[in-house]
Design a protein around this motif. Structure first.
Motif, PDB file in Angstrom:
ATOM      1  N   ASP A  55       0.756  -1.128   0.153  1.00 35.66           N
ATOM      2  CA  ASP A  55       0.125   0.080  -0.172  1.00 35.66           C
ATOM      3  C   ASP A  55       0.943   1.194   0.076  1.00 35.66           C
ATOM      4  OD1 ASP A  55      -0.860  -0.185   3.522  1.00 35.66           O
ATOM      5  OD2 ASP A  55       0.892   0.487   2.577  1.00 35.66           O
ATOM      6  N   ALA A  56       0.096   2.528   0.130  1.00 38.24           N
ATOM      7  CA  ALA A  56       1.068   3.679   0.040  1.00 38.24           C
ATOM      8  C   ALA A  56       1.970   3.818   1.080  1.00 38.24           C
ATOM      9  CB  ALA A  56      -0.140   4.791  -0.126  1.00 38.24           C
ATOM     10  N   ALA A  57       1.620   3.125   2.464  1.00 37.18           N
ATOM     11  CA  ALA A  57       2.698   3.384   3.419  1.00 37.18           C
ATOM     12  C   ALA A  57       3.834   2.423   3.346  1.00 37.18           C
ATOM     13  CB  ALA A  57       1.810   3.186   4.803  1.00 37.18           C
ATOM     14  N   GLY A  58       3.881   1.656   2.266  1.00 36.39           N
ATOM     15  CA  GLY A  58       4.820   0.389   2.381  1.00 36.39           C
ATOM     16  C   GLY A  58       4.621  -0.898   2.773  1.00 36.39           C
ATOM     17  N   ASN A  59       3.332  -0.806   3.567  1.00 32.51           N
ATOM     18  CA  ASN A  59       2.812  -2.178   4.225  1.00 32.51           C
ATOM     19  C   ASN A  59       2.442  -3.268   3.129  1.00 32.51           C
ATOM     20  OD1 ASN A  59       3.002  -0.717   6.721  1.00 32.51           O
ATOM     21  ND2 ASN A  59       1.134   0.187   6.256  1.00 32.51           N
ATOM     22  N   ASP A  60       2.967  -4.387   3.499  1.00 33.11           N
ATOM     23  CA  ASP A  60       2.808  -5.467   2.728  1.00 33.11           C
ATOM     24  C   ASP A  60       1.219  -5.762   2.847  1.00 33.11           C
ATOM     25  OD1 ASP A  60       5.160  -6.272   1.246  1.00 33.11           O
ATOM     26  OD2 ASP A  60       6.009  -6.939   3.026  1.00 33.11           O
ATOM     27  N   ARG A  61       0.533  -6.147   1.890  1.00 29.37           N
ATOM     28  CA  ARG A  61      -1.132  -6.488   2.042  1.00 29.37           C
ATOM     29  C   ARG A  61      -1.375  -7.745   1.016  1.00 29.37           C
ATOM     30  NH1 ARG A  61      -4.014  -3.226   5.389  1.00 29.37           N
ATOM     31  NH2 ARG A  61      -2.964  -1.350   6.084  1.00 29.37           N
TER      32      ARG A  61
END
Length: 406
Positions: free
Chosen positions: A322-328
């Motif tokens: 996502d935009a925050a760099g989190n793996d989803r």
């Protein structure tokens, strides 16, 4: 009688010559000044901002020696080059509000950035960018009569009218997509124009074809052949005991090659088998992202999606950031055997399932992942996985696509 003996005539000759020279100068000097004022140029100022990560820049001929850190803005001049890696992104903003967004793993050079020096000139400003590799979003703030905005790729020169465009090249192919406006394409294979909502793929060996719809498939291989497995599609299996056998194979069904996921052997034992394709595409500039597939369920011994709602005879899985760099992750499962009341069946934007008819092909189209997932929407798709899990299962899948639309 010669002029030597006729001073009056000589005087008239000198006076006439001087007047002719004066008249010529009276015309030529203003014309020269006017010509200079029409043709004289000055730099069109531009700035580069690192939107994310570290962006390298410098003289195009001397190398990229300057690091622009996250959030920093620097002057970006003619004959400068810039490069992003897979974790960074930059935007170049010109003084007329035109812009160039550099996505991950992109390398460009600014070959020309100039504007008329004097206001009386009707010549357009000129911006010429060479895209060596990667993907950019170009926004032209003015029409071609006021701004000649050109993107040079290994396969074509793209001239942009006022509007917004996506250009991507990997060395072998160049893809041009118009979100708004008109793009004129000039290549060794010919010339063409793209209108709003159209795209074209160019390479050195193929003649120009007709424009394609703006939607594009992000998967390198959407059909299944025996050669696909362990090439574009990597297979895997999780089998806890020897009494269970799983297979991921391509079979011919109704004269069509399809992916077949099967588990055989002892019942009531969990197993999993599937295939994965790496995507590695930045999707933050798209407006729509949907998964399409044709699914056929043949056998299923574990009802629903299992007690925890995670074991289906076919499951689609998109792994992304996502935009925050989190793996989803996004999941969607298919089943035909109804689940008992105490079994979980999720119905969430990122995890859902549906019951379909057994033994029939079901054409599936997902919702738009870029709108339904809210702040957790994808900006970078890492991979797509097709798998089956549970006890005994037999499933087929064909014609899968991950369609992104500008």
């Amino acid at each position: 009688m010669s002029g030597r003996h006729n001073p009056e005539r000589l005087a008239w000759i000198v006076l006439s010559s001087a007047f002719a020279v004066f008249c010529s100068m009276a015309v030529l000097i203003p014309l020269s000044i006017y010509g200079y004022m029409i043709s004289a140029t000055q730099p069109l100022p531009a700035e580069l901002t690192s939107v994310r990560g570290i962006v390298l820049m410098g003289d195009a001929n001397a190398g990229l020696s300057t690091s622009v850190t996250d959030g920093s803005t620097v002057t970006f001049s003619e004959n400068y080059a810039a490069a992003t890696d897979e974790t960074s992104q930059a935007i170049i903003t010109f003084a007329d509000d035109s812009s160039l967004t550099l996505y991950g793993s992109t390398h460009i050079s600014l070959q020309e950035s100039e504007q008329p020096r004097f206001g009386i000139s009707s010549n357009p400003s000129r911006v010429t960018v060479r895209l060596e590799q990667g993907r950019i979003r170009a926004t032209a703030a003015r029409s071609k009569t006021d701004l000649l905005f050109e993107i040079v790729t290994p396969h074509a020169v793209v001239t942009l009218d006022q509007g917004s465009y996506s250009i991507e090249t990997d060395g072998e192919n160049t893809q041009v997509t118009t979100r708004l406006g008109q793009a004129d394409i000039s290549s060794p294979q010919g010339e063409m124009s793209l209108s709003q909502g159209q795209r074209i793929v160019l390479n050195a060996d193929t003649p120009l074809g007709r424009p394609l719809p703006a939607a594009q498939n992000l998967l390198s291989d959407s059909t299944f052949t025996p050669e696909s497995l362990n090439n574009s599609w990597e297979s895997y299996a999780i089998v806890p005991i020897e009494s269970v056998t799983t297979t991921a194979s391509v079979v011919l069904f109704q004269d069509q090659p399809v992916l077949n996921l099967r588990s055989q052997g002892e019942d009531n034992v969990h197993s999993e088998v599937g295939v994965v394709q790496m995507v590695n595409k930045d999707v933050r500039d798209f407006q729509s992202l949907r998964v399409f597939a044709e699914v056929r369920l043949v056998e299923q011994s574990l009802p629903g999606g299992g007690q925890l709602g995670s074991e289906f005879p076919v499951m689609l899985h998109v792994a992304y950031k996502d935009a925050a760099g989190n793996d989803r992750d996004w999941f969607h499962g298919f089943y035909f055997k109804p689940a008992p009341d105490n079994y979980i069946l999720y119905d969430q934007p990122d995890n859902s399932s549906e019951r379909i008819a057994r033994g029939r092909w079901y054409p599936y189209e997902s919702v738009n992942l870029l709108t339904t997932l809210g702040p957790a929407k994808p900006v970078f798709v890492k991979s797509i996985r097709i798998y089956a899990s549970g006890w005994i299962y037999d499933s087929m899948l064909a014609n899968i696509s991950l369609l992104a639309e500008e």
